[in-house]
Scaffold this motif. Structure first.
Motif, PDB file in Angstrom:
ATOM      1  N   PHE A   1       3.771   7.181   3.053  1.00 34.29           N
ATOM      2  CA  PHE A   1       4.166   5.936   3.699  1.00 34.29           C
ATOM      3  C   PHE A   1       3.858   4.747   2.802  1.00 34.29           C
ATOM      4  CE2 PHE A   1       5.270   7.430   7.876  1.00 34.29           C
ATOM      5  CZ  PHE A   1       4.483   8.544   8.105  1.00 34.29           C
TER       6      PHE A   1
ATOM      7  N   PHE B   1       4.348  -0.256   8.482  1.00 33.27           N
ATOM      8  CA  PHE B   1       4.701   0.909   7.688  1.00 33.27           C
ATOM      9  C   PHE B   1       6.206   1.077   7.538  1.00 33.27           C
ATOM     10  CE2 PHE B   1       0.671   3.060   7.144  1.00 33.27           C
ATOM     11  CZ  PHE B   1      -0.112   2.518   8.139  1.00 33.27           C
ATOM     12  N   GLY B   2       6.615   1.665   6.407  1.00 33.88           N
ATOM     13  CA  GLY B   2       7.964   2.158   6.270  1.00 33.88           C
ATOM     14  C   GLY B   2       8.126   3.442   7.060  1.00 33.88           C
ATOM     15  N   LYS B   3       9.347   3.986   7.090  1.00 32.34           N
ATOM     16  CA  LYS B   3       9.615   5.149   7.913  1.00 32.34           C
ATOM     17  C   LYS B   3       9.051   6.442   7.348  1.00 32.34           C
ATOM     18  CE  LYS B   3      13.758   3.278  10.101  1.00 32.34           C
ATOM     19  NZ  LYS B   3      13.074   3.093  11.398  1.00 32.34           N
TER      20      LYS B   3
ATOM     21  N   GLN C   1      -0.122  11.353   4.140  1.00 35.77           N
ATOM     22  CA  GLN C   1      -0.555  12.020   5.368  1.00 35.77           C
ATOM     23  C   GLN C   1      -0.219  13.494   5.278  1.00 35.77           C
ATOM     24  OE1 GLN C   1       1.314  10.796   9.116  1.00 35.77           O
ATOM     25  NE2 GLN C   1      -0.624  11.093  10.179  1.00 35.77           N
TER      26      GLN C   1
ATOM     27  N   ASN D   1      -1.042  17.086  10.519  1.00 34.69           N
ATOM     28  CA  ASN D   1      -2.088  17.003  11.547  1.00 34.69           C
ATOM     29  C   ASN D   1      -3.345  16.284  11.064  1.00 34.69           C
ATOM     30  OD1 ASN D   1      -0.586  18.474  13.551  1.00 34.69           O
ATOM     31  ND2 ASN D   1      -0.981  20.303  12.336  1.00 34.69           N
ATOM     32  N   GLN D   2      -3.164  15.362  10.140  1.00 32.80           N
ATOM     33  CA  GLN D   2      -4.307  14.594   9.655  1.00 32.80           C
ATOM     34  C   GLN D   2      -4.004  13.103   9.707  1.00 32.80           C
ATOM     35  OE1 GLN D   2      -6.177  15.822   6.020  1.00 32.80           O
ATOM     36  NE2 GLN D   2      -5.723  17.988   6.350  1.00 32.80           N
ATOM     37  N   GLY D   3      -5.028  12.302   9.439  1.00 36.76           N
ATOM     38  CA  GLY D   3      -4.848  10.865   9.381  1.00 36.76           C
ATOM     39  C   GLY D   3      -4.250  10.452   8.054  1.00 36.76           C
ATOM     40  N   LEU D   4      -4.283   9.158   7.778  1.00 36.82           N
ATOM     41  CA  LEU D   4      -3.699   8.613   6.559  1.00 36.82           C
ATOM     42  C   LEU D   4      -4.775   8.358   5.518  1.00 36.82           C
ATOM     43  CD1 LEU D   4      -1.674   7.757   8.947  1.00 36.82           C
ATOM     44  CD2 LEU D   4      -0.780   6.156   7.267  1.00 36.82           C
TER      45      LEU D   4
ATOM     46  N   LEU E   1      -5.504   6.490   1.811  1.00 32.61           N
ATOM     47  CA  LEU E   1      -5.003   5.487   0.890  1.00 32.61           C
ATOM     48  C   LEU E   1      -4.855   6.066  -0.511  1.00 32.61           C
ATOM     49  CD1 LEU E   1      -4.302   2.469   0.365  1.00 32.61           C
ATOM     50  CD2 LEU E   1      -6.726   2.139  -0.195  1.00 32.61           C
TER      51      LEU E   1
ATOM     52  N   TYR F   1       0.232   5.216   1.360  1.00 31.80           N
ATOM     53  CA  TYR F   1      -0.645   6.161   2.048  1.00 31.80           C
ATOM     54  C   TYR F   1      -0.002   7.541   2.039  1.00 31.80           C
ATOM     55  CZ  TYR F   1      -3.792   2.642   4.014  1.00 31.80           C
ATOM     56  OH  TYR F   1      -4.727   1.649   4.174  1.00 31.80           O
TER      57      TYR F   1
ATOM     58  N   PHE G   1       0.833  -1.190   0.000  1.00 35.15           N
ATOM     59  CA  PHE G   1       0.000   0.000   0.000  1.00 35.15           C
ATOM     60  C   PHE G   1       0.880   1.256   0.000  1.00 35.15           C
ATOM     61  CE2 PHE G   1      -3.894  -2.206   1.370  1.00 35.15           C
ATOM     62  CZ  PHE G   1      -3.357  -3.372   1.887  1.00 35.15           C
TER      63      PHE G   1
ATOM     64  N   LEU H   1      -1.199  -3.632   9.309  1.00 31.78           N
ATOM     65  CA  LEU H   1      -0.237  -2.999   8.413  1.00 31.78           C
ATOM     66  C   LEU H   1       1.079  -2.726   9.113  1.00 31.78           C
ATOM     67  CD1 LEU H   1      -2.431  -0.280   6.665  1.00 31.78           C
ATOM     68  CD2 LEU H   1      -1.358  -2.232   5.548  1.00 31.78           C
TER      69      LEU H   1
END
Lengths: 115, 115
Positions: free
Chosen positions: B90, B105-107, B38, B41-44, B46, B36, B34, B103
């Motif tokens: 991400f 996640f990468g850095k 961001q 100050n928000q969510g992720l 897709l 994503y 996947f 999930l």
């Protein structure tokens, strides 16, 4: 409705307080997740609920207590937190079943500050 | 264990230039991958996902990614960057082919877009 709603958006709490984070979805997803995200870091998994049962607990301290009252709601109860617990807490949901991945929907998060 | 590595913590491009964000995965089973995005100050949100149906995956906002098994890569591209693309990106993978449903996640890669 294709959203995951998290409340509150911001929370400041003292180390002796008890508070709760709330997450709600009405997409019929049967898997729900809590992630913790520190500044400039990727989200880290805390808990997974599958069909309202806790299926994964990533060695999270007991001061974090998850609850899934029904298939649409996910709570995270907080008690005696430390300043290092300050972070963005993200909720997500999915239709994920073993071997089938449909994607994950994230909420906008709760920005938690522990003072 | 499955994991993803994002090469470059910060990528800067000019508006209108090609965007290329790199992601390599490590997996002993066919992965679900996947991307994503961001915003601050928000969510992720897709962008796109690979679930073995097609190696070239088209996502939202003009992004696409190509799954290359021989290179164990899933790089994200966009032909022409827009100022609104500035965000954190991400790459993520589901462990164990999705059997656990969470999930990893990468850095992350921060994309800056210069006017």
């Amino acid at each position: 409705d294709t959203e995951v709603t998290q409340t509150p958006k911001h929370l400041v709490m003292g180390m002796t307080n008890k508070k709760s984070l709330k997450c709600e979805q009405h997409m019929g997803h049967r898997a729900m997740y809590w992630y913790k995200q520190k500044a400039k870091k990727p989200p880290e998994l805390m808990f997974v609920y599958s069909y309202e049962k806790l299926s994964i607990n990533e060695s999270v301290p007991s001061r974090f207590s998850p609850e899934c009252p029904n298939s649409s709601l996910l709570n995270l109860h907080l008690h005696a937190l430390q300043p290092e617990d300050s972070a963005l807490y993200l909720c997500a949901s999915s239709q994920a079943m073993p071997g089938k991945i449909y994607g994950y929907t994230f909420g906008s998060g709760t920005r938690l500050t522990v003072v | 264990a499955q994991s993803v590595t994002q090469l470059g913590s910060h990528v800067s491009v000019s508006e209108g230039a090609l965007v290329l964000l790199r992601c390599n995965y490590s997996s002993s089973v066919p992965p679900y991958l996947f991307w994503y995005v961001q915003y601050p100050n928000q969510g992720l949100q897709l962008l796109l996902k690979y679930t073995s149906a097609a190696t070239l995956v088209k996502g939202i906002n003009g992004f696409e990614a190509e799954f290359k098994k021989s290179e164990t890569s899933f790089h994200l591209t966009k032909p022409s960057a827009h100022m609104s693309d500035a965000a954190e990106y991400f790459c993520a993978v589901t462990p164990d082919g999705g059997s656990q449903g969470n999930l990893i996640f990468g850095k992350g890669t921060k994309l800056s877009v210069k006017p």
